[in-house]
Design a protein around this motif. Structure first.
Motif, PDB file in Angstrom:
ATOM      1  N   THR A  91     -14.141  -5.872   5.241  1.00 16.96           N
ATOM      2  CA  THR A  91     -14.500  -4.485   4.925  1.00 16.96           C
ATOM      3  C   THR A  91     -14.240  -3.576   6.120  1.00 16.96           C
ATOM      4  OG1 THR A  91     -16.176  -5.323   3.410  1.00 16.96           O
ATOM      5  CG2 THR A  91     -16.390  -3.029   4.103  1.00 16.96           C
ATOM      6  N   ALA A  92     -14.567  -4.042   7.325  1.00 15.11           N
ATOM      7  CA  ALA A  92     -14.276  -3.277   8.543  1.00 15.11           C
ATOM      8  C   ALA A  92     -12.763  -3.107   8.689  1.00 15.11           C
ATOM      9  CB  ALA A  92     -14.857  -3.991   9.765  1.00 15.11           C
ATOM     10  N   ALA A  93     -12.010  -4.142   8.334  1.00 10.95           N
ATOM     11  CA  ALA A  93     -10.547  -4.066   8.393  1.00 10.95           C
ATOM     12  C   ALA A  93     -10.026  -2.996   7.433  1.00 10.95           C
ATOM     13  CB  ALA A  93      -9.942  -5.432   8.064  1.00 10.95           C
ATOM     14  N   LEU A  94     -10.610  -2.939   6.242  1.00 10.24           N
ATOM     15  CA  LEU A  94     -10.231  -1.907   5.267  1.00 10.24           C
ATOM     16  C   LEU A  94     -10.596  -0.513   5.763  1.00 10.24           C
ATOM     17  CD1 LEU A  94     -11.294  -3.441   1.839  1.00 10.24           C
ATOM     18  CD2 LEU A  94      -9.075  -2.393   2.297  1.00 10.24           C
ATOM     19  N   HIS A  95     -11.787  -0.400   6.343  1.00 13.84           N
ATOM     20  CA  HIS A  95     -12.240   0.883   6.896  1.00 13.84           C
ATOM     21  C   HIS A  95     -11.241   1.374   7.950  1.00 13.84           C
ATOM     22  CE1 HIS A  95     -15.834   3.190   8.937  1.00 13.84           C
ATOM     23  NE2 HIS A  95     -14.821   3.990   8.670  1.00 13.84           N
ATOM     24  N   ALA A  96     -10.857   0.451   8.832  1.00  9.53           N
ATOM     25  CA  ALA A  96      -9.935   0.794   9.923  1.00  9.53           C
ATOM     26  C   ALA A  96      -8.562   1.183   9.378  1.00  9.53           C
ATOM     27  CB  ALA A  96      -9.806  -0.392  10.875  1.00  9.53           C
ATOM     28  N   ALA A  97      -8.046   0.393   8.446  1.00  7.51           N
ATOM     29  CA  ALA A  97      -6.709   0.671   7.893  1.00  7.51           C
ATOM     30  C   ALA A  97      -6.698   2.028   7.199  1.00  7.51           C
ATOM     31  CB  ALA A  97      -6.305  -0.439   6.930  1.00  7.51           C
ATOM     32  N   SER A  98      -7.775   2.326   6.462  1.00  5.58           N
ATOM     33  CA  SER A  98      -7.853   3.617   5.773  1.00  5.58           C
ATOM     34  C   SER A  98      -7.919   4.764   6.780  1.00  5.58           C
ATOM     35  CB  SER A  98      -9.092   3.673   4.872  1.00  5.58           C
ATOM     36  OG  SER A  98      -8.992   2.701   3.866  1.00  5.58           O
ATOM     37  N   PHE A  99      -8.614   4.529   7.887  1.00 10.58           N
ATOM     38  CA  PHE A  99      -8.716   5.562   8.925  1.00 10.58           C
ATOM     39  C   PHE A  99      -7.350   5.838   9.552  1.00 10.58           C
ATOM     40  CE2 PHE A  99      -9.105   6.870  13.335  1.00 10.58           C
ATOM     41  CZ  PHE A  99      -9.961   7.965  13.242  1.00 10.58           C
ATOM     42  N   VAL A 100      -6.661   4.782   9.962  1.00 11.74           N
ATOM     43  CA  VAL A 100      -5.395   5.006  10.664  1.00 11.74           C
ATOM     44  C   VAL A 100      -4.290   5.488   9.712  1.00 11.74           C
ATOM     45  CG1 VAL A 100      -6.041   3.294  12.413  1.00 11.74           C
ATOM     46  CG2 VAL A 100      -4.405   2.662  10.638  1.00 11.74           C
ATOM     47  N   GLU A 135       9.519 -14.435  -2.309  1.00 10.77           N
ATOM     48  CA  GLU A 135       9.788 -15.223  -1.091  1.00 10.77           C
ATOM     49  C   GLU A 135       9.265 -14.591   0.199  1.00 10.77           C
ATOM     50  OE1 GLU A 135      10.836 -18.350  -1.480  1.00 10.77           O
ATOM     51  OE2 GLU A 135      10.905 -17.871  -3.613  1.00 10.77           O
ATOM     52  N   LYS A 136       8.689 -13.387   0.098  1.00 16.86           N
ATOM     53  CA  LYS A 136       8.113 -12.779   1.308  1.00 16.86           C
ATOM     54  C   LYS A 136       6.618 -13.047   1.328  1.00 16.86           C
ATOM     55  CE  LYS A 136       9.485  -8.902   3.296  1.00 16.86           C
ATOM     56  NZ  LYS A 136       9.617  -7.452   3.469  1.00 16.86           N
ATOM     57  N   ARG A 137       6.111 -13.437   2.491  1.00 19.00           N
ATOM     58  CA  ARG A 137       4.692 -13.733   2.610  1.00 19.00           C
ATOM     59  C   ARG A 137       3.877 -12.440   2.548  1.00 19.00           C
ATOM     60  NH1 ARG A 137       2.765 -19.006   2.558  1.00 19.00           N
ATOM     61  NH2 ARG A 137       3.728 -19.715   4.490  1.00 19.00           N
ATOM     62  N   VAL A 138       2.815 -12.444   1.770  1.00 10.02           N
ATOM     63  CA  VAL A 138       1.881 -11.321   1.752  1.00 10.02           C
ATOM     64  C   VAL A 138       1.354 -11.110   3.173  1.00 10.02           C
ATOM     65  CG1 VAL A 138      -0.448 -10.657   0.984  1.00 10.02           C
ATOM     66  CG2 VAL A 138       1.232 -11.473  -0.674  1.00 10.02           C
ATOM     67  N   GLY A 139       1.355  -9.868   3.612  1.00  5.62           N
ATOM     68  CA  GLY A 139       0.993  -9.565   4.997  1.00  5.62           C
ATOM     69  C   GLY A 139       2.186  -8.962   5.727  1.00  5.62           C
ATOM     70  N   SER A 140       3.371  -9.124   5.123  1.00  6.28           N
ATOM     71  CA  SER A 140       4.591  -8.595   5.745  1.00  6.28           C
ATOM     72  C   SER A 140       5.260  -7.557   4.855  1.00  6.28           C
ATOM     73  CB  SER A 140       5.572  -9.737   6.015  1.00  6.28           C
ATOM     74  OG  SER A 140       6.021 -10.300   4.788  1.00  6.28           O
ATOM     75  N   ILE A 141       4.610  -7.222   3.733  1.00  8.26           N
ATOM     76  CA  ILE A 141       5.277  -6.394   2.716  1.00  8.26           C
ATOM     77  C   ILE A 141       4.867  -4.918   2.804  1.00  8.26           C
ATOM     78  CG2 ILE A 141       5.502  -6.041   0.217  1.00  8.26           C
ATOM     79  CD1 ILE A 141       4.869  -9.153   0.000  1.00  8.26           C
ATOM     80  N   SER A 142       3.569  -4.664   2.914  1.00  8.34           N
ATOM     81  CA  SER A 142       3.050  -3.297   2.843  1.00  8.34           C
ATOM     82  C   SER A 142       2.928  -2.678   4.237  1.00  8.34           C
ATOM     83  CB  SER A 142       1.679  -3.310   2.165  1.00  8.34           C
ATOM     84  OG  SER A 142       1.799  -3.817   0.856  1.00  8.34           O
ATOM     85  N   ASP A 143       2.635  -1.385   4.300  1.00  5.86           N
ATOM     86  CA  ASP A 143       2.464  -0.720   5.609  1.00  5.86           C
ATOM     87  C   ASP A 143       1.371  -1.413   6.410  1.00  5.86           C
ATOM     88  OD1 ASP A 143       4.359   1.439   5.189  1.00  5.86           O
ATOM     89  OD2 ASP A 143       2.958   2.114   3.644  1.00  5.86           O
ATOM     90  N   ASN A 176       3.611  -3.949  10.637  1.00  2.17           N
ATOM     91  CA  ASN A 176       4.823  -3.950  11.461  1.00  2.17           C
ATOM     92  C   ASN A 176       4.947  -2.655  12.265  1.00  2.17           C
ATOM     93  OD1 ASN A 176       5.902  -6.497  10.760  1.00  2.17           O
ATOM     94  ND2 ASN A 176       6.545  -5.666   8.785  1.00  2.17           N
ATOM     95  N   GLU A 177       4.019  -1.723  12.060  1.00  3.07           N
ATOM     96  CA  GLU A 177       4.093  -0.400  12.690  1.00  3.07           C
ATOM     97  C   GLU A 177       3.309  -0.397  13.995  1.00  3.07           C
ATOM     98  OE1 GLU A 177       5.551   2.508  11.801  1.00  3.07           O
ATOM     99  OE2 GLU A 177       6.538   1.455  10.121  1.00  3.07           O
ATOM    100  N   GLN A 178       3.998  -0.152  15.101  1.00  7.72           N
ATOM    101  CA  GLN A 178       3.327  -0.167  16.395  1.00  7.72           C
ATOM    102  C   GLN A 178       2.234   0.899  16.493  1.00  7.72           C
ATOM    103  OE1 GLN A 178       5.428   0.958  20.007  1.00  7.72           O
ATOM    104  NE2 GLN A 178       4.687  -0.918  20.976  1.00  7.72           N
ATOM    105  N   GLU A 179       2.463   2.070  15.914  1.00 11.48           N
ATOM    106  CA  GLU A 179       1.461   3.140  16.022  1.00 11.48           C
ATOM    107  C   GLU A 179       0.179   2.775  15.269  1.00 11.48           C
ATOM    108  OE1 GLU A 179      -0.332   6.035  17.688  1.00 11.48           O
ATOM    109  OE2 GLU A 179       1.636   5.303  18.365  1.00 11.48           O
ATOM    110  N   PHE A 180       0.326   2.187  14.083  1.00 11.05           N
ATOM    111  CA  PHE A 180      -0.858   1.709  13.353  1.00 11.05           C
ATOM    112  C   PHE A 180      -1.596   0.661  14.203  1.00 11.05           C
ATOM    113  CE2 PHE A 180       1.172   2.608   8.943  1.00 11.05           C
ATOM    114  CZ  PHE A 180       0.591   3.853   8.899  1.00 11.05           C
TER     115      PHE A 180
END
Ligand code: PLP
Length: 399
Positions: free
Chosen positions: A73-82, A180-188, A211-215
């Protein structure tokens, strides 16, 4: 219907003598040893084990960066913030999920907008997403329900067309693949949870991969109060002690103790998923023979990692509703569950003005679903017990 079966349900012996939960961790000596080593080391938190675990996670999913958090949940909070979600913006998500997916939007002041699901996969419908996009839409939070990835070809096409960020809630889908792509490498950004019922555990824990350095940089800053020491980012610099708190972050860090458990768990992840798949095949094979039960659909190109096994009842083939079947399975000592009560049904969301009827497919599905036990520490006998209990209860209530 024979009297002996009736007796078995209403007072006879249950199929299982002991209760079987719907999900549970697997902990072995390697895990215990790994945690003890960290307890005896210099760092219980913000130490080297965190870095090692994050590197392993990024490698495993095939992303450049992984940032660990205290929980999913904290991970979701952070991702939504950035992602820049804030007051005035709308974010499209599914109601067929745990409340945390939508709550993360509210934490940042955004407005959750619920798209309906595809009645076949139970995942968010790209057509429904498309129909809800307007000038306020900022992001999409698709959820890989039960471990099956969403239709990312269509979701990404939509996001690119309207300049939206995709935050994939893959709490169910660690180890899953989409084309064939692992989940975790597909979305922002993709989030995972390491709660004990999930694919692997750190007690509590979560991660964002990107994969985004700024995120990546902002996620690190968000999980430590919004504080940075990176010289290129500082507005002033008073000396070697100097740091700046540049936005309102939180203390959302995972400990090295948790990361040590995660490191030994991830060694076993392929085995865990293999066992889940084997049990799913046993369920599918047995339940295909029951016309009262529909087994989960799996599309070609979508490789689910099977967090949950959800059956859908064919109510017009049964004499009772889902509640009776659910309670009968509980009496057989099978730890059944329902994933999920649509999020917009929750009193808090009702209070915000969300109404029943906005997502008919999700709402109809909710009336018919039951989650059966599925976790790697189950034995084959446990799976056979569940099958036997389902067969017994379904036959008893069949039309
Ligand atoms: C488990 C879960 C979360 C939250 O994870 P925690 O680690 O429990 O905070 C978020 N979304 C979904 C879909 C989940 O299943």
């Amino acid at each position: 219907m024979s009297d002996s079966i009736k007796l078995a349900i209403h007072g006879g012996d249950p199929v299982r003598k002991t209760y079987l939960p719907y999900g549970k961790q697997w902990i072995d000596d390697e895990d215990i040893h790994s945690v003890i080593q960290t307890l005896q080391s210099d760092y219980l938190t913000t130490g080297p084990t965190i870095d090692q675990f994050e590197k392993r996670l990024a490698d495993y999913v095939g992303a450049k960066y992984a940032v660990s958090f205290a929980n999913g949940t904290a991970a979701l909070h952070a991702a939504s913030f950035v992602a820049g979600i804030e007051k005035g913006y709308e974010v499209i998500t599914t109601p067929m999920t745990f409340a945390a997916s939508a709550n993360s939007i509210l934490y940042n002041g955004g407005k959750p907008v619920f798209a309906d699901i595809d009645p076949k996969t139970y995942n968010i419908s790209p057509e429904s997403v498309q129909s809800l996009i307007n000038e306020k839409t900022k992001a999409i939070i698709p959820v890989d329900f039960t471990g099956q990835p969403c239709d990312y070809d269509q979701i990404i096409r939509c996001a690119e067309e309207y300049g939206l960020t995709i935050i994939e809630d893959a709490a169910h889908a660690f180890g899953a693949k989409y084309q064939e792509k692992r989940v975790g490498s597909i979305s922002d950004m993709t989030i995972f949870s390491f709660h004990p019922v999930k694919h692997m555990t750190t007690g509590e824990g979560g991660v964002v991969t990107t994969n985004e350095q700024e995120f990546y940089k902002q996620l690190i800053q968000f999980r430590t109060h919004g504080i940075t020491r990176e010289s290129s980012k500082l507005l002033e610099n008073h000396g070697p002690w100097y740091y700046e708190m540049q936005f309102l972050g939180y203390n959302y860090r995972m400990t090295d103790i948790q990361a040590a458990l995660g490191l030994s768990q991830i060694n076993k992840i392929d085995y865990f998923i293999e066992r889940r798949k084997k049990y799913v095949n046993m369920y599918n094979e047995a339940f295909q023979l029951l016309r009262e039960v529909e087994t989960p659909s799996q599309l070609p190109g979508y490789d689910s990692s099977w967090h949950l096994y959800v059956i859908r009842l064919n109510l017009n083939q049964l004499t009772v509703d889902r509640k009776v079947i659910f309670e009968a399975l509980q009496k057989e000592n099978i730890g059944v569950n329902v994933h999920y009560i649509p999020v917009h049904y929750q009193p808090f969301y009702r209070g915000l003005g969300y109404e029943k009827g906005i997502c008919p497919n999700a709402e109809q599905l909710y009336e018919k679903i039951i989650t059966l036990p599925l976790f790697p520490a189950m034995s084959e006998q446990d799976v056979l017990d569940v099958i036997k209990a389902v067969q017994k209860v379904i036959k008893y209530y069949a039309k």
